[in-house]
Structures are given as structure tokens and as C-alpha cells.
Design a protein around this motif. Structure first.
Motif, PDB file in Angstrom:
ATOM      1  N   MET A   1      14.648   4.796  -0.575  1.00  9.74           N
ATOM      2  CA  MET A   1      13.757   5.738  -0.547  1.00  9.74           C
ATOM      3  C   MET A   1      12.446   5.235  -0.556  1.00  9.74           C
ATOM      4  O   MET A   1      11.896   4.280  -0.832  1.00  9.74           O
ATOM      5  CB  MET A   1      14.018   6.603  -1.920  1.00  9.74           C
ATOM      6  CG  MET A   1      13.586   7.999  -1.875  1.00  9.74           C
ATOM      7  SD  MET A   1      14.323   8.792  -0.589  1.00  9.74           S
ATOM      8  CE  MET A   1      13.808  10.470  -0.804  1.00  9.74           C
ATOM      9  N   SER A   2      11.373   6.335  -0.273  1.00  8.73           N
ATOM     10  CA  SER A   2      10.014   6.044  -0.422  1.00  8.73           C
ATOM     11  C   SER A   2       9.384   7.021  -1.103  1.00  8.73           C
ATOM     12  O   SER A   2       9.707   8.232  -1.244  1.00  8.73           O
ATOM     13  CB  SER A   2       9.538   5.403   0.903  1.00  8.73           C
ATOM     14  OG  SER A   2       9.406   6.788   1.864  1.00  8.73           O
ATOM     15  N   ILE A   3       7.938   6.803  -1.309  1.00 10.34           N
ATOM     16  CA  ILE A   3       6.927   7.805  -1.929  1.00 10.34           C
ATOM     17  C   ILE A   3       6.044   8.289  -1.006  1.00 10.34           C
ATOM     18  O   ILE A   3       5.237   7.483  -0.095  1.00 10.34           O
ATOM     19  CB  ILE A   3       6.335   7.092  -3.284  1.00 10.34           C
ATOM     20  CG1 ILE A   3       7.421   6.473  -4.073  1.00 10.34           C
ATOM     21  CG2 ILE A   3       5.269   7.998  -3.769  1.00 10.34           C
ATOM     22  CD1 ILE A   3       6.668   5.596  -5.124  1.00 10.34           C
ATOM     23  N   TYR A   4       5.795   9.467  -1.132  1.00 15.61           N
ATOM     24  CA  TYR A   4       4.597   9.844  -0.116  1.00 15.61           C
ATOM     25  C   TYR A   4       3.568   9.907  -1.307  1.00 15.61           C
ATOM     26  O   TYR A   4       3.550  10.613  -2.152  1.00 15.61           O
ATOM     27  CB  TYR A   4       5.069  11.491   0.340  1.00 15.61           C
ATOM     28  CG  TYR A   4       3.841  12.125   0.940  1.00 15.61           C
ATOM     29  CD1 TYR A   4       3.467  11.950   2.167  1.00 15.61           C
ATOM     30  CD2 TYR A   4       3.073  13.133   0.180  1.00 15.61           C
ATOM     31  CE1 TYR A   4       2.343  12.728   2.816  1.00 15.61           C
ATOM     32  CE2 TYR A   4       2.011  13.744   0.746  1.00 15.61           C
ATOM     33  CZ  TYR A   4       1.648  13.615   1.947  1.00 15.61           C
ATOM     34  OH  TYR A   4       0.767  14.256   2.417  1.00 15.61           O
ATOM     35  N   VAL A   5       2.442   9.448  -0.268  1.00 15.30           N
ATOM     36  CA  VAL A   5       1.176   9.621  -1.117  1.00 15.30           C
ATOM     37  C   VAL A   5       0.029  10.288  -0.447  1.00 15.30           C
ATOM     38  O   VAL A   5      -0.256   9.747   0.588  1.00 15.30           O
ATOM     39  CB  VAL A   5       0.492   8.158  -1.453  1.00 15.30           C
ATOM     40  CG1 VAL A   5      -0.711   8.225  -2.461  1.00 15.30           C
ATOM     41  CG2 VAL A   5       1.447   7.331  -2.339  1.00 15.30           C
ATOM     42  N   GLY A   6      -0.417  11.454  -0.836  1.00 13.03           N
ATOM     43  CA  GLY A   6      -1.313  12.297  -0.107  1.00 13.03           C
ATOM     44  C   GLY A   6      -2.614  12.357  -0.558  1.00 13.03           C
ATOM     45  O   GLY A   6      -2.789  12.095  -1.871  1.00 13.03           O
ATOM     46  N   ASN A   7      -3.440  13.026   0.143  1.00  9.53           N
ATOM     47  CA  ASN A   7      -4.893  13.384  -0.270  1.00  9.53           C
ATOM     48  C   ASN A   7      -5.537  12.167  -0.370  1.00  9.53           C
ATOM     49  O   ASN A   7      -6.451  11.728  -1.475  1.00  9.53           O
ATOM     50  CB  ASN A   7      -5.014  14.259  -1.363  1.00  9.53           C
ATOM     51  CG  ASN A   7      -6.468  14.904  -1.179  1.00  9.53           C
ATOM     52  OD1 ASN A   7      -7.216  14.968  -0.378  1.00  9.53           O
ATOM     53  ND2 ASN A   7      -6.989  15.122  -2.498  1.00  9.53           N
ATOM     54  N   LEU A   8      -5.486  10.847   0.367  1.00  6.96           N
ATOM     55  CA  LEU A   8      -5.999   9.704   0.101  1.00  6.96           C
ATOM     56  C   LEU A   8      -7.550   9.754   0.691  1.00  6.96           C
ATOM     57  O   LEU A   8      -7.628  10.258   1.771  1.00  6.96           O
ATOM     58  CB  LEU A   8      -5.279   8.599   0.841  1.00  6.96           C
ATOM     59  CG  LEU A   8      -3.922   8.170   0.172  1.00  6.96           C
ATOM     60  CD1 LEU A   8      -3.022   7.235   0.902  1.00  6.96           C
ATOM     61  CD2 LEU A   8      -4.124   7.678  -1.331  1.00  6.96           C
ATOM     62  N   SER A   9      -8.267   8.903   0.283  1.00  7.83           N
ATOM     63  CA  SER A   9      -9.612   8.514   1.067  1.00  7.83           C
ATOM     64  C   SER A   9      -9.205   8.000   2.183  1.00  7.83           C
ATOM     65  O   SER A   9      -8.422   6.907   2.494  1.00  7.83           O
ATOM     66  CB  SER A   9     -10.318   7.540   0.228  1.00  7.83           C
ATOM     67  OG  SER A   9     -11.479   7.141   0.819  1.00  7.83           O
ATOM     68  N   TYR A  10     -10.023   7.975   3.372  1.00  9.34           N
ATOM     69  CA  TYR A  10      -9.789   7.456   4.407  1.00  9.34           C
ATOM     70  C   TYR A  10     -10.301   5.872   4.513  1.00  9.34           C
ATOM     71  O   TYR A  10      -9.937   5.061   5.253  1.00  9.34           O
ATOM     72  CB  TYR A  10     -10.722   8.096   5.580  1.00  9.34           C
ATOM     73  CG  TYR A  10     -10.236   9.477   6.102  1.00  9.34           C
ATOM     74  CD1 TYR A  10      -8.905   9.658   6.455  1.00  9.34           C
ATOM     75  CD2 TYR A  10     -11.072  10.629   5.547  1.00  9.34           C
ATOM     76  CE1 TYR A  10      -8.541  10.881   6.750  1.00  9.34           C
ATOM     77  CE2 TYR A  10     -10.457  11.927   5.988  1.00  9.34           C
ATOM     78  CZ  TYR A  10      -9.331  12.142   6.663  1.00  9.34           C
ATOM     79  OH  TYR A  10      -8.715  13.243   6.646  1.00  9.34           O
ATOM     80  N   ASP A  11     -10.833   5.556   3.265  1.00  4.84           N
ATOM     81  CA  ASP A  11     -11.267   4.166   3.044  1.00  4.84           C
ATOM     82  C   ASP A  11     -10.205   3.130   2.424  1.00  4.84           C
ATOM     83  O   ASP A  11     -10.467   2.127   2.180  1.00  4.84           O
ATOM     84  CB  ASP A  11     -12.606   3.869   2.195  1.00  4.84           C
ATOM     85  CG  ASP A  11     -13.722   4.542   2.989  1.00  4.84           C
ATOM     86  OD1 ASP A  11     -13.800   4.559   4.160  1.00  4.84           O
ATOM     87  OD2 ASP A  11     -14.561   5.305   2.311  1.00  4.84           O
ATOM     88  N   VAL A  12      -9.115   3.834   2.228  1.00  6.04           N
ATOM     89  CA  VAL A  12      -8.175   3.197   1.319  1.00  6.04           C
ATOM     90  C   VAL A  12      -7.572   2.126   2.225  1.00  6.04           C
ATOM     91  O   VAL A  12      -7.141   2.460   3.409  1.00  6.04           O
ATOM     92  CB  VAL A  12      -7.090   4.199   0.787  1.00  6.04           C
ATOM     93  CG1 VAL A  12      -6.221   4.590   1.770  1.00  6.04           C
ATOM     94  CG2 VAL A  12      -6.020   3.314  -0.466  1.00  6.04           C
ATOM     95  N   SER A  13      -6.943   1.107   1.746  1.00  6.93           N
ATOM     96  CA  SER A  13      -6.291  -0.010   2.318  1.00  6.93           C
ATOM     97  C   SER A  13      -5.015  -0.451   1.671  1.00  6.93           C
ATOM     98  O   SER A  13      -4.762   0.070   0.466  1.00  6.93           O
ATOM     99  CB  SER A  13      -7.180  -1.404   2.085  1.00  6.93           C
ATOM    100  OG  SER A  13      -7.171  -1.977   0.865  1.00  6.93           O
ATOM    101  N   GLN A  14      -4.065  -0.983   2.375  1.00  6.33           N
ATOM    102  CA  GLN A  14      -2.649  -1.535   1.899  1.00  6.33           C
ATOM    103  C   GLN A  14      -2.799  -2.143   0.685  1.00  6.33           C
ATOM    104  O   GLN A  14      -2.054  -1.771  -0.304  1.00  6.33           O
ATOM    105  CB  GLN A  14      -1.845  -2.192   3.105  1.00  6.33           C
ATOM    106  CG  GLN A  14      -1.769  -1.406   4.100  1.00  6.33           C
ATOM    107  CD  GLN A  14      -0.846  -2.136   5.074  1.00  6.33           C
ATOM    108  OE1 GLN A  14      -0.885  -3.382   5.097  1.00  6.33           O
ATOM    109  NE2 GLN A  14      -0.043  -1.652   5.802  1.00  6.33           N
ATOM    110  N   GLU A  15      -3.941  -2.918   0.434  1.00  5.12           N
ATOM    111  CA  GLU A  15      -4.039  -3.722  -0.414  1.00  5.12           C
ATOM    112  C   GLU A  15      -4.478  -2.850  -1.791  1.00  5.12           C
ATOM    113  O   GLU A  15      -4.106  -3.169  -2.971  1.00  5.12           O
ATOM    114  CB  GLU A  15      -5.280  -4.763  -0.286  1.00  5.12           C
ATOM    115  CG  GLU A  15      -4.822  -6.127   0.501  1.00  5.12           C
ATOM    116  CD  GLU A  15      -5.062  -5.331   1.991  1.00  5.12           C
ATOM    117  OE1 GLU A  15      -5.756  -4.470   2.425  1.00  5.12           O
ATOM    118  OE2 GLU A  15      -4.235  -5.914   2.912  1.00  5.12           O
ATOM    119  N   ASP A  16      -5.090  -1.877  -1.675  1.00  5.87           N
ATOM    120  CA  ASP A  16      -5.766  -0.850  -2.634  1.00  5.87           C
ATOM    121  C   ASP A  16      -4.387  -0.200  -3.391  1.00  5.87           C
ATOM    122  O   ASP A  16      -4.177  -0.138  -4.348  1.00  5.87           O
ATOM    123  CB  ASP A  16      -6.660   0.241  -2.097  1.00  5.87           C
ATOM    124  CG  ASP A  16      -7.962  -0.448  -1.783  1.00  5.87           C
ATOM    125  OD1 ASP A  16      -8.263  -1.122  -2.489  1.00  5.87           O
ATOM    126  OD2 ASP A  16      -8.613   0.260  -0.967  1.00  5.87           O
TER     127      ASP A  16
END
Length: 91
Positions: A1-16
Motif C-alpha cells: 500500500m502507499s500513502i497519498y500526500v496532497g497540497n504539496l509545494s511545487y518546490d518539494v523534492s523526494q529527499e524532503d
């Protein structure tokens, strides 16, 4: 299963995202979809963690939390729906 993460900043990275979710357990994978035409992130991501218990803990802690000046929407990812219609669908 996975988690949906919404309303993210367009500047977010995989590392963040990995750094934030690692507080709740081992992160197996982070996927940030991008727009086909512009290549820009679409403002949401999917995070897979090692166990469902870790996912549940992360969802409870992060849903509604403010991060990077945005209120996160975090929940269980729903399976992708089959989209019918389109030019090649004649039935």
C-alpha cells in the motif's frame, strides 16, 4: 500500500519527503508525478513505507499538518481507476 500526500509545494523534492516520513519508519519509495507537458511537479506525491503500521502512524501525524507553508492532505492512496472513454473506445 502507499500513502497519498496532497497540497504539496511545487518546490518539494523526494529527499524532503523522505526526511519527513522517515520520522515514522522506513521509507521504501517516494514518487512525485510531474505534468507531461511542462515537466513541473503536480502538487502531490506517493510515499511507500516498510509497514502498514508506519503508514498509519504517518497519516495520523501528518494529515492537516502545515509544512512548507501548506496544509498537507495525507491518506491511504486509492487504487488507480480504469478510465473509460477516449477516441479508441468504441463500446
Amino acid at each position: 500500500m502507499s500513502i497519498y500526500v496532497g497540497n504539496l509545494s511545487y518546490d518539494v523534492s523526494q529527499e524532503d519527503l523522505t526526511q519527513v516520513f522517515t520520522e515514522y519508519g522506513t521509507v521504501k519509495r517516494v514518487h512525485i508525478p510531474s505534468d507531461r507537458e511542462t515537466g513541473r511537479p503536480r502538487g502531490f506525491a506517493f510515499v511507500e513505507m516498510e509497514s502498514e503500521a508506519n503508514e498509519d502512524e504517518a497519516i495520523q501525524a501528518l494529515d492537516g499538518a502545515e509544512w512548507m507553508n501548506r496544509e498537507l492532505k495525507v491518506n491511504k492512496a486509492k487504487p488507480r481507476e480504469n478510465r473509460s472513454g477516449g477516441r479508441n473506445n468504441r463500446f
